[in-house]
Design an enzyme around this catalytic site. Structure first.
Site, PDB file in Angstrom:
ATOM      1  N   LYS A   1      -0.220 -12.801   1.483  1.00  0.00           N
ATOM      2  CA  LYS A   1      -0.791 -12.108   0.346  1.00  0.00           C
ATOM      3  C   LYS A   1      -0.118 -10.745   0.144  1.00  0.00           C
ATOM      4  O   LYS A   1      -0.260 -10.114  -0.889  1.00  0.00           O
ATOM      5  CB  LYS A   1      -2.300 -11.872   0.576  1.00  0.00           C
TER       6      LYS A   1
ATOM      7  N   GLU B   1       9.224 -10.174  -0.255  1.00  0.00           N
ATOM      8  CA  GLU B   1       8.462  -9.890   0.968  1.00  0.00           C
ATOM      9  C   GLU B   1       7.888  -8.473   0.935  1.00  0.00           C
ATOM     10  O   GLU B   1       8.445  -7.596   0.263  1.00  0.00           O
ATOM     11  CB  GLU B   1       9.416  -9.979   2.181  1.00  0.00           C
ATOM     12  N   ASP B   2       6.805  -8.261   1.668  1.00  0.00           N
ATOM     13  CA  ASP B   2       6.272  -6.901   1.781  1.00  0.00           C
ATOM     14  C   ASP B   2       7.037  -6.103   2.831  1.00  0.00           C
ATOM     15  O   ASP B   2       7.402  -4.957   2.623  1.00  0.00           O
ATOM     16  CB  ASP B   2       4.764  -6.920   2.092  1.00  0.00           C
TER      17      ASP B   2
ATOM     18  N   ASP C   1       9.813  -7.231   9.713  1.00  0.00           N
ATOM     19  CA  ASP C   1       9.481  -6.574  10.978  1.00  0.00           C
ATOM     20  C   ASP C   1      10.352  -7.200  12.086  1.00  0.00           C
ATOM     21  O   ASP C   1      11.513  -6.838  12.229  1.00  0.00           O
ATOM     22  CB  ASP C   1       7.971  -6.769  11.193  1.00  0.00           C
TER      23      ASP C   1
ATOM     24  N   PHE D   1       2.622   1.128  12.527  1.00  0.00           N
ATOM     25  CA  PHE D   1       1.877   0.089  11.808  1.00  0.00           C
ATOM     26  C   PHE D   1       1.378   0.677  10.503  1.00  0.00           C
ATOM     27  O   PHE D   1       0.641   1.650  10.484  1.00  0.00           O
ATOM     28  CB  PHE D   1       0.723  -0.444  12.649  1.00  0.00           C
TER      29      PHE D   1
ATOM     30  N   ASP E   1      -1.890  -5.265   5.170  1.00  0.00           N
ATOM     31  CA  ASP E   1      -3.264  -5.218   5.689  1.00  0.00           C
ATOM     32  C   ASP E   1      -3.338  -4.954   7.184  1.00  0.00           C
ATOM     33  O   ASP E   1      -2.351  -5.112   7.908  1.00  0.00           O
ATOM     34  CB  ASP E   1      -3.963  -6.550   5.429  1.00  0.00           C
TER      35      ASP E   1
ATOM     36  N   ARG F   1      -5.410  -3.613   1.735  1.00  0.00           N
ATOM     37  CA  ARG F   1      -4.363  -4.101   0.826  1.00  0.00           C
ATOM     38  C   ARG F   1      -4.398  -3.398  -0.523  1.00  0.00           C
ATOM     39  O   ARG F   1      -3.398  -3.294  -1.218  1.00  0.00           O
ATOM     40  CB  ARG F   1      -4.529  -5.608   0.577  1.00  0.00           C
TER      41      ARG F   1
HETATM   42  P1  IMP Z   1       7.852 -10.517  11.024  1.00  0.00           P
HETATM   43  O1  IMP Z   1       7.813 -12.024  11.109  1.00  0.00           O
HETATM   44  O2  IMP Z   1       7.616  -9.902  12.370  1.00  0.00           O
HETATM   45  O3  IMP Z   1       9.078  -9.968  10.365  1.00  0.00           O
HETATM   46  O4  IMP Z   1       6.591 -10.067  10.242  1.00  0.00           O
HETATM   47  C1  IMP Z   1       6.440 -10.186   8.903  1.00  0.00           C
HETATM   48  C2  IMP Z   1       4.987 -10.074   8.504  1.00  0.00           C
HETATM   49  O5  IMP Z   1       4.206  -9.337   9.471  1.00  0.00           O
HETATM   50  C3  IMP Z   1       4.870  -9.297   7.224  1.00  0.00           C
HETATM   51  O6  IMP Z   1       4.991 -10.139   6.103  1.00  0.00           O
HETATM   52  C4  IMP Z   1       3.496  -8.655   7.367  1.00  0.00           C
HETATM   53  O7  IMP Z   1       2.512  -9.522   6.871  1.00  0.00           O
HETATM   54  C5  IMP Z   1       3.302  -8.473   8.855  1.00  0.00           C
HETATM   55  N1  IMP Z   1       3.580  -7.085   9.280  1.00  0.00           N
HETATM   56  C6  IMP Z   1       4.634  -6.629   9.977  1.00  0.00           C
HETATM   57  N2  IMP Z   1       4.567  -5.296  10.188  1.00  0.00           N
HETATM   58  C7  IMP Z   1       3.431  -4.889   9.586  1.00  0.00           C
HETATM   59  C8  IMP Z   1       2.806  -3.587   9.419  1.00  0.00           C
HETATM   60  O8  IMP Z   1       3.271  -2.526   9.849  1.00  0.00           O
HETATM   61  N3  IMP Z   1       1.631  -3.602   8.723  1.00  0.00           N
HETATM   62  C9  IMP Z   1       1.062  -4.719   8.210  1.00  0.00           C
HETATM   63  N4  IMP Z   1       1.619  -5.939   8.335  1.00  0.00           N
HETATM   64  C10 IMP Z   1       2.798  -6.023   9.019  1.00  0.00           C
END
Ligand code: IMP
Length: 181
Positions: A42, A99-100, A103, A152, A159, A165
């Site tokens: 979302k 993507e938001d 990470d 974070f 979220d 959000r």
């Molecule tokens: P990744 O697979 O570790 O790259 O994570 C991607 C997903 O983790 C993102 O689409 C977010 O939903 C969530 N995420 C990663 N870091 C954060 C953060 O700092 N705050 C909130 N959600 C996060």
């Protein structure tokens, strides 16, 4: 500012300005194409809404997909689940994943593989945020809004346990909010 936010990292105005720049760049790059923007639910809802305001591509479409890796907590459990698949067929399409945040990169890796498996002609990625320090997979978005430190963050779609959000900015969540649990 919301009481659970320690600091605003990126303001509403900065997000709007950067989204305009990205939208204009993407419009140039896809001017003669018919891209499908695939927003990951979302978290990327506010970002895709902002971004497409500045996209001038006649033949563009949007679609949504939901994957989950965080299960509501702060750390990734390395397990990405498909919760909602695309509505449309993307075989032969130029896909732009929205993507938001990138990470660890695990979600993106899985989503990119999925898009290629579905037969997309090309797949690029635009991410509002990039948390490079945390990367576990060697993967980068093609368009990045902002580089952020290893904190974070919540707001503008992001979220913590489905909350925050709706905030119009990206902020650092107070430590005490997640250490309470
Ligand atoms: P990744 O697979 O570790 O790259 O994570 C991607 C997903 O983790 C993102 O689409 C977010 O939903 C969530 N995420 C990663 N870091 C954060 C953060 O700092 N705050 C909130 N959600 C996060």
């Amino acid at each position: 500012m919301h009481k659970d936010i320690a600091k605003i990292l990126i303001s509403e105005e900065e997000i709007a300005k950067r989204s305009k720049e990205l939208g204009e760049q993407i419009s140039k790059d896809y001017a003669d194409k018919a891209p499908v923007f695939v927003a990951l639910l979302k978290g990327s809802i506010p970002f895709i809404a902002e971004l497409i305001k500045y996209c001038t591509i006649d033949d563009m479409e949007i679609d949504f997909m939901a994957v989950s890796s965080y299960e509501g907590g702060v750390e990734s459990n390395h397990n990405v689940k498909i919760i909602k698949d695309l509505d449309r067929d993307i075989f032969g399409a130029d896909v732009l994943v929205v993507e938001d945040i990138v990470d660890t990169g695990l979600t993106l890796k899985k989503v990119l593989k999925l898009m290629h498996d579905k037969g997309a002609k090309s797949v690029k990625v635009v991410s509002l945020l990039n948390k490079k320090e945390r990367r576990e997979i060697d993967i980068e978005a093609d368009y990045v809004g902002f580089e952020i430190p290893n904190e974070f963050v919540v707001g503008f779609g992001l979220d913590y346990q489905e909350r925050y959000r709706q905030l119009p900015y990206v902020g650092i969540l107070k430590n005490e909010v997640y250490s309470k649990e």
